[in-house]
Design a protein around this motif. Structure first.
Motif, PDB file in Angstrom:
ATOM      1  N   THR A  29      -1.813   2.860   3.462  1.00 19.93           N
ATOM      2  CA  THR A  29      -1.141   3.223   2.222  1.00 19.93           C
ATOM      3  C   THR A  29      -1.792   4.495   1.690  1.00 19.93           C
ATOM      4  N   GLU A  75       4.795   4.591   3.136  1.00 17.65           N
ATOM      5  CA  GLU A  75       4.855   3.162   3.463  1.00 17.65           C
ATOM      6  C   GLU A  75       5.428   3.067   4.874  1.00 17.65           C
ATOM      7  N   GLU A 122       1.366  -3.527   0.248  1.00 19.81           N
ATOM      8  CA  GLU A 122       1.514  -2.134   0.653  1.00 19.81           C
ATOM      9  C   GLU A 122       0.943  -1.996   2.062  1.00 19.81           C
TER      10      GLU A 122
END
Ligand code: NAD
Length: 440
Positions: A326, A51, A158
């Protein structure tokens, strides 16, 4: 602000970001997970997920002693004034949300309650889960120990999760007491955002309704894309013209292979199921889901159209994660498409900038390669399945030189149709017609 002591249960995409970012605004946070390997990685300073920006926040706050990790909820609850439940709520085969992880945590929290604590529902859950959590705490908790249940749905995305936490569009808090509202206001005081206080049920519904609405926008533009393909219009121009209307907005109006990930597919299904349970037939969302499923077939159909028989052919796939930035592969369109291609006897070579490690076990028989150009070498076609920025920067003439036949199925409308056609590609994209040899 007096720092609060917080326990966050579940250190996945939501729990870890929440824990690290709450520590970053000054609180004392202990993150708990049942997965021993995850806890061991975190204790060593590693991260179990990719992340952007999260590693720096975790490292800085561990160093300051504000963030720690454990597998032991009892230990984490020794000082906790708030406990966040951020465990997974995966779909059951019938589409309902599986709330067994939430129940397990609620029971464990009840057994370790020893003073007034605010129990925060962070996981995405169907309406009325708060009432179930409260009941579980009453049944299993010590008599006379006070607590409040709060619903505080998470809207982070995300890929931009850290930024989303510090600059959210809004903070939604469903409460049933002024005392709990005060605690939540104090907790989030350093974050400047509209603070929406509701009852618990409304907060739970806000999360499912928001995700379902965004999924609806995506399916809507994909339905318009199908129309554009029939009449020879360009969906990206249609979306641009629509998006300037403030009542509509430009985001989530990008035609493509449809939504994926761990949230939209599961939340749309759970919302449909929840509505069904109370006698409401949410027909609109059923259509949204159907359109989304169709987008995966679109990709296979276009490859078939270009390559004729898929058996024995090799397709290069760029992008495996459900979206860029992601490594999350849950419900990724690329995975479904690859499985469909393999079922037709097609060979697949694939690349993703960050999800390769996680992809290996999920994609038996797929040749995973280190660079996008290596993927296209000797392939019969290229499918763009995730719009990673680095793919857009690649010189398409090099791609053409490496491919066995110049077939490009652009499932994310990453490239310019005229430029691809000028290079001699047979080029298909979503809702922008076909270009190059495709017209012949
Ligand atoms: P995840 O699967 O990445 O993480 C969940 C974590 O909970 C795992 O590490 C798991 O080991 C842990 N866990 C499960 N049971 C446990 C227990 N009894 N005790 C301690 N730990 C336990 O899930 P996620 O993506 O972080 O999602 C969590 C929730 O947040 C879901 O309800 C999801 O719908 C919601 N949500 C997710 C996102 C997102 O972008 N991923 C965004 C908003 C909301």
């Amino acid at each position: 602000m007096k720092p609060k002591h917080v326990a966050v249960v579940g250190t996945g995409y939501v729990g870890l970001v929440t824990g690290a970012c709450l520590a970053d605004i000054g609180h004392r946070v202990v993150c708990v997970d049942a997965d021993k390997a995850k806890v061991a990685t975190l204790k060593k300073g590693g991260l179990p997920i990719y992340e952007p920006g999260l590693d720096a926040v975790v490292a800085a706050n561990r160093k300051k002693g504000r963030l720690s990790f454990t597998g032991d909820l009892k230990e984490a609850m020794k000082t906790a004034e708030l406990v966040f439940i951020a465990v997974n709520t995966p779909p059951l085969p019938n589409g309902e949300a599986d709330l067994s992880f939430v129940e397990t945590v609620a029971r464990q929290v009840a057994q370790n309650l020893h003073r007034y604590t605010v129990i925060v529902e962070k996981s995405t859950v169907p309406v009325n889960t708060g009432a179930k959590v409260r009941q579980t705490l009453r049944l299993h908790g010590k008599k006379g120990v006070e607590f409040d249940v709060v619903s505080n749905p998470e809207f982070l995305r995300e890929g931009t999760a850290v930024q989303d936490f510090s600059k959210p569009d809004r903070i939604v808090v469903g409460v049933e007491s002024e005392r709990a509202e005060k605690v939540m206001r104090e907790l989030y005081a350093p974050i400047k955002a509209p603070f929406v206080v509701t009852d618990i049920k409304s907060a739970e519904l806000i999360k499912h309704a928001s995700n379902s609405f965004l999924a609806t926008k995506i399916s809507f533009i994909n339905a318009v894309a199908a129309l554009c393909e029939r009449v020879g219009a360009d969906v990206s121009l249609v979306a641009k013209g629509m998006g300037y209307d403030a009542r509509i907005g430009a985001s989530f109006l990008r035609a493509g292979l449809g939504y994926g990930g761990s949230c939209f597919p599961k939340d749309v299904s759970a919302f449909i199921k929840m509505a069904e349970g109370v006698g409401v037939d949410f027909k609109l969302l059923k259509a949204v889901r159907e359109i989304n499923d169709h987008q995966r077939h679109w990709a296979v159909e276009r490859l078939r159209q270009a390559l004729w028989n898929l058996r024995g052919k090799t397709v290069a796939v760029w992008g495996l994660a459900f979206k860029p930035d992601t490594d999350d592969l849950r419900n990724a369109p690329a995975l479904d498409i690859i499985h469909a291609l393999q079922a037709e006897g097609c060979k697949v070579t694939a690349h993703d900038p960050v999800a390769m490690g996680k992809a290996g076990p999920l994609l038996p028989g797929v040749r995973l390669v280190k660079t996008p150009l290596e993927a296209v070498r000797e392939a019969d076609a290229l499918l763009v399945a995730t719009e990673w920025k680095e793919y857009k920067a690649i010189d398409l003439s090099r791609v053409k030189a490496l491919l066995r036949t110049p077939v490009l199925v652009d499932g994310r409308n990453l490239f310019d149709p005229a430029a691809a056609a000028a290079l001699g590609f047979l080029y298909h994209s979503v809702g922008r017609g076909s270009a190059g040899l495709a017209g012949h």
